[in-house]
Design an enzyme around this catalytic site. Structure first.
Site, mmCIF file in Angstrom:
data_model
loop_
_atom_site.group_PDB
_atom_site.id
_atom_site.type_symbol
_atom_site.label_atom_id
_atom_site.label_comp_id
_atom_site.label_asym_id
_atom_site.label_seq_id
_atom_site.Cartn_x
_atom_site.Cartn_y
_atom_site.Cartn_z
ATOM 1 C CE LYS A 13 53.914 46.602 54.059
ATOM 2 N NZ LYS A 13 53.614 47.200 55.389
ATOM 3 N NE ARG A 87 48.644 45.766 52.788
ATOM 4 C CZ ARG A 87 48.666 47.029 53.140
ATOM 5 N NH1 ARG A 87 47.701 47.529 53.822
ATOM 6 N NH2 ARG A 87 49.674 47.799 52.805
ATOM 7 N NE ARG A 126 53.281 56.146 57.211
ATOM 8 C CZ ARG A 126 52.865 54.956 56.767
ATOM 9 N NH1 ARG A 126 53.729 54.114 56.200
ATOM 10 N NH2 ARG A 126 51.613 54.591 56.904
ATOM 11 N NE ARG A 159 49.310 56.513 54.818
ATOM 12 C CZ ARG A 159 49.633 55.248 54.560
ATOM 13 N NH1 ARG A 159 50.780 54.969 53.978
ATOM 14 N NH2 ARG A 159 48.802 54.274 54.876
ATOM 15 N NE ARG A 170 46.859 51.739 58.265
ATOM 16 C CZ ARG A 170 47.896 52.607 58.311
ATOM 17 N NH1 ARG A 170 47.848 53.659 59.100
ATOM 18 N NH2 ARG A 170 48.938 52.402 57.550
HETATM 19 P P1 ADP Z 1 55.242 50.554 55.632
HETATM 20 O O1 ADP Z 1 55.495 50.816 54.172
HETATM 21 O O2 ADP Z 1 55.569 49.127 56.023
HETATM 22 O O3 ADP Z 1 53.894 50.978 56.088
HETATM 23 P P2 ADP Z 1 57.125 52.736 56.070
HETATM 24 O O4 ADP Z 1 58.312 52.376 55.232
HETATM 25 O O5 ADP Z 1 56.231 53.815 55.574
HETATM 26 O O6 ADP Z 1 56.277 51.415 56.462
HETATM 27 O O7 ADP Z 1 57.681 53.118 57.530
HETATM 28 C C1 ADP Z 1 56.791 53.520 58.564
HETATM 29 C C2 ADP Z 1 57.459 54.613 59.394
HETATM 30 O O8 ADP Z 1 58.573 54.072 60.100
HETATM 31 C C3 ADP Z 1 58.030 55.781 58.561
HETATM 32 O O9 ADP Z 1 57.876 56.962 59.315
HETATM 33 C C4 ADP Z 1 59.507 55.419 58.404
HETATM 34 O O10 ADP Z 1 60.320 56.587 58.239
HETATM 35 C C5 ADP Z 1 59.786 54.732 59.724
HETATM 36 N N1 ADP Z 1 60.796 53.676 59.632
HETATM 37 C C6 ADP Z 1 61.042 52.832 58.603
HETATM 38 N N2 ADP Z 1 62.033 51.984 58.911
HETATM 39 C C7 ADP Z 1 62.407 52.281 60.183
HETATM 40 C C8 ADP Z 1 63.404 51.750 61.092
HETATM 41 N N3 ADP Z 1 64.180 50.732 60.743
HETATM 42 N N4 ADP Z 1 63.494 52.314 62.308
HETATM 43 C C9 ADP Z 1 62.697 53.339 62.677
HETATM 44 N N5 ADP Z 1 61.748 53.889 61.883
HETATM 45 C C10 ADP Z 1 61.620 53.369 60.652
HETATM 46 P P1 AMP Z 2 49.588 51.376 52.858
HETATM 47 O O1 AMP Z 2 50.132 52.590 52.167
HETATM 48 O O2 AMP Z 2 50.244 50.105 52.406
HETATM 49 O O3 AMP Z 2 49.579 51.532 54.367
HETATM 50 O O4 AMP Z 2 48.068 51.246 52.401
HETATM 51 C C1 AMP Z 2 47.145 52.277 52.671
HETATM 52 C C2 AMP Z 2 45.739 51.713 52.660
HETATM 53 O O5 AMP Z 2 45.408 51.226 51.348
HETATM 54 C C3 AMP Z 2 45.511 50.525 53.594
HETATM 55 O O6 AMP Z 2 45.215 50.937 54.927
HETATM 56 C C4 AMP Z 2 44.310 49.832 52.933
HETATM 57 O O7 AMP Z 2 43.101 50.512 53.233
HETATM 58 C C5 AMP Z 2 44.617 50.036 51.449
HETATM 59 N N1 AMP Z 2 45.406 48.921 50.875
HETATM 60 C C6 AMP Z 2 46.699 48.964 50.468
HETATM 61 N N2 AMP Z 2 47.082 47.777 49.977
HETATM 62 C C7 AMP Z 2 46.003 46.960 50.081
HETATM 63 C C8 AMP Z 2 45.769 45.592 49.767
HETATM 64 N N3 AMP Z 2 46.723 44.810 49.224
HETATM 65 N N4 AMP Z 2 44.540 45.090 49.995
HETATM 66 C C9 AMP Z 2 43.563 45.845 50.528
HETATM 67 N N5 AMP Z 2 43.719 47.137 50.868
HETATM 68 C C10 AMP Z 2 44.935 47.691 50.662
#
Ligand code: ADP
Ligand code: AMP
Length: 216
Positions: A13, A87, A126, A159, A170
């Site tokens: 995302k 969410r 990541r 992270r 999660r």
């Molecule tokens: P989210 O915001 O949904 O938690 P991220 O955008 O941070 O996800 O992506 C999670 C991990 O997957 C990151 O390390 C990112 O670089 C990697 N990633 C994102 N899109 C892809 C893809 N299409 N294929 C492989 N890895 C990806």
């Molecule tokens: P993310 O960067 O989206 O993976 O979010 C990191 C952490 O923030 C999550 O694991 C939750 O603990 C908290 N968080 C982010 N967005 C929300 C949401 N919409 N509602 C509740 N907790 C959230």
């Protein structure tokens, strides 16, 4: 345009929202980034959120709504790409009320679909930049120079909540349990667009672009 990106943690995302926001010249608003900022600055909301984030639990709705509603009021947020919020069904209703107060509505809800096995691999690899919040992957999307952010030159790190055990927790409490009611809520209004999140970052971003074009 006002877009939401839904999907499991690690679906891509943030990666896709950053690309989409730059194409649409709108801000990328991520609840996780706003919460980490608040935690870093040790604001009252940030201090309350910390333990939930570290455990991989959902932060209570009123805390998240507090940071999001404030951000949505900013003058640059006429259009936006929202990532990670809502969410839960309750947060979706909160968002509608906040948008209604601002006289705005959503255009589309993109649901990025990625299987659990892939999520664990993506999140345990990541890297992120605490300075500008850009994300990378050690194998699939590495920075040009190892350990350094392409955009701001900041040092990259993993992270704390991306270890395999917290990721599985999660996935369950932040995605599998609440996603049904969330999709139902937006489906009733015909807003949900499913997008296959597998494949390269470029392939997924092309799918998203096509899905948006088809829906407008
Ligand atoms: P989210 O915001 O949904 O938690 P991220 O955008 O941070 O996800 O992506 C999670 C991990 O997957 C990151 O390390 C990112 O670089 C990697 N990633 C994102 N899109 C892809 C893809 N299409 N294929 C492989 N890895 C990806
Ligand atoms: P993310 O960067 O989206 O993976 O979010 C990191 C952490 O923030 C999550 O694991 C939750 O603990 C908290 N968080 C982010 N967005 C929300 C949401 N919409 N509602 C509740 N907790 C959230």
């Amino acid at each position: 345009m006002r877009l939401l990106l839904l999907g499991p943690p690690g679906a891509g995302k943030g990666t896709q929202a950053r690309l989409l926001a730059s194409r649409l010249k709108s801000p990328h608003i991520a609840s996780g980034d706003l919460l980490r900022d608040a935690m870093e600055q040790a604001t009252p909301l940030g201090r309350e959120a910390k333990a939930y984030v570290e455990r991989g639990d959902l932060v209570p709705d009123e805390i998240v709504l507090g940071v999001i509603a404030e951000r949505l009021k900013a003058p640059d947020a006429e259009g936006f790409v929202l990532d990670g919020f809502p969410r839960t069904g309750g947060q979706a209703r909160d968002l509608d009320r906040a948008l209604e107060d601002l006289g705005r509505t959503l255009d589309a809800v993109l649901h990025l679909e990625v299987p659990d096995e892939e999520i664990v691999e993506r999140l345990t690899g990541r890297l992120f930049c605490p300075q500008c919040q850009r994300v990378y992957h050690v194998l699939h999307d590495p920075p040009r120079e190892e350990g350094t952010c392409d955009d701001c030159g900041g040092p990259l790190s993993a992270r704390k909540d991306d270890d395999a055990e917290t990721v599985r927790h999660r996935l369950r409490v932040q995605y599998h349990e609440p996603i049904g009611s969330l999709l139902k809520y937006y489906d009733k209004r015909g807003l949900v667009v499913p997008v296959d999140g597998m494949g390269s970052v470029k392939e997924v971003s092309e799918r998203i672009a096509k899905a948006i074009e088809a829906g407008t």
